[in-house]
Design an enzyme around this catalytic site. Structure first.
Site, PDB file in Angstrom:
ATOM      1  N   ASP A  25      42.315  31.488  34.154  1.00 40.26           N
ATOM      2  CA  ASP A  25      43.353  31.918  33.217  1.00 40.26           C
ATOM      3  C   ASP A  25      44.692  31.258  33.547  1.00 40.26           C
ATOM      4  OD1 ASP A  25      44.380  33.311  31.076  1.00 40.26           O
ATOM      5  OD2 ASP A  25      44.698  35.173  32.194  1.00 40.26           O
ATOM      6  N   GLU A  72      35.567  36.354  22.451  1.00 34.98           N
ATOM      7  CA  GLU A  72      36.831  36.736  21.812  1.00 34.98           C
ATOM      8  C   GLU A  72      37.766  35.544  21.598  1.00 34.98           C
ATOM      9  OE1 GLU A  72      34.755  40.025  23.397  1.00 34.98           O
ATOM     10  OE2 GLU A  72      35.612  38.392  24.585  1.00 34.98           O
ATOM     11  N   ASN A  73      37.513  34.445  22.284  1.00 34.85           N
ATOM     12  CA  ASN A  73      38.414  33.287  22.202  1.00 34.85           C
ATOM     13  C   ASN A  73      38.374  32.568  20.856  1.00 34.85           C
ATOM     14  OD1 ASN A  73      38.029  32.283  25.701  1.00 34.85           O
ATOM     15  ND2 ASN A  73      39.526  33.639  24.756  1.00 34.85           N
ATOM     16  N   ARG A 197      40.516  36.102  39.573  1.00 35.16           N
ATOM     17  CA  ARG A 197      41.219  35.862  38.304  1.00 35.16           C
ATOM     18  C   ARG A 197      42.587  35.287  38.607  1.00 35.16           C
ATOM     19  NH1 ARG A 197      41.290  38.722  32.523  1.00 35.16           N
ATOM     20  NH2 ARG A 197      42.766  37.265  31.559  1.00 35.16           N
TER      21      ARG A 197
END
Length: 249
Positions: A25, A72-73, A197
């Site tokens: 991310d 979802e992207n 992350r």
């Protein structure tokens, strides 16, 4: 390649996680800080992935699952989605030779039906070229969503019960795991030991919800294009200060 052999690193750390999952991310924010378009960050992120993959391989990690594109992207701007869908073509063309040289095996999880033909062709070519490799498995989560994965598994199990291939009493956690997309991974390494992350966000974003039940989590403010070898070593060092209890005292 990066000046640190796996053997010497293992003397520093108490143990190397066998399966690492990474939510990559921060590409867009990285580009914005440099007054560049978001796609510039995605391109820089490819270099980070190559370095992290080779480092993980040298350390003795068995599986590296990277969240490349979620279900979802698709709601992102169309030009960005189109660029991201072309990234596997660029990445594999540029890096498969060095990954193959380092005995890396490429695999994937996710729904392939919506992927563009060029993307799927590049992915399948990389998988085929590295299929006999026995080193680290670089597992791309591409058009992947954890809830969709579990929903699909439930449907298949229900159908097998209807077809009398299964009895309800046969349904166990291990059986459910066999219906998930990670069933192609070596049994001992299906579930991540460590999930990383980047970018400072503190959520899973639908990444491996079943498999991460007992994973350790490492959140870092470092944006993905800046997450290189030193940052991976830092994450593993932090992991080695944890006591994994798996629900026990």
């Amino acid at each position: 390649m990066f000046g640190l052999k796996a053997k010497s690193t293992k003397k520093v750390f108490g143990g190397i996680p066998k399966h690492i999952g990474i939510i990559m991310d921060g590409n867009g924010r990285w580009a914005k800080k440099r007054l560049k378009p978001r796609v510039f960050g995605h391109k820089a992120g490819m270099d980070a992935l190559q370095e992290v993959t080779i480092t993980a391989s040298e350390l003795g990690v068995k599986v590296l699952t990277v969240y490349a594109f979620s279900t979802e992207n698709w709601s992102r701007p169309q030009d960005e989605v189109s660029f991201i869908m072309n990234l596997p073509v660029t990445f594999f063309d540029k890096y498969v030779p060095v990954l193959h040289e380092n005995n890396v095996k490429i695999q994937m999880i996710g729904e392939t039906s919506r992927l563009p033909e060029d993307t799927l062709a590049a992915l399948n070519a990389a998988i085929d070229k590295t299929k006999r490799n026995t080193g680290l498995i670089l597992n791309f989560a591409l058009n992947y969503g954890g809830r969709a994965e579990i929903t699909s598994a439930v449907r298949f199990i229900a159908q097998d019960v209807l077809d009398a291939k299964l009895n309800p009493g046969d349904i166990t956690e291990d059986l459910i795991a066999n219906y998930l997309m990670t069933d192609h991974l070596p049994y001992l390494y299906r579930d991540p030991d460590l999930i990383i992350r980047t970018s400072g966000e503190l959520r899973l974003s639908n990444f491996l919800p079943w498999q991460s039940a007992y994973s350790e989590f490492y959140f870092t403010p470092v944006l993905w294009p800046d997450f290189k070898k030193a940052e991976l070593l830092k994450a593993i060092a932090d992991y080695n200060h944890r006591q994994r209890r798996f629900g026990k005292v």
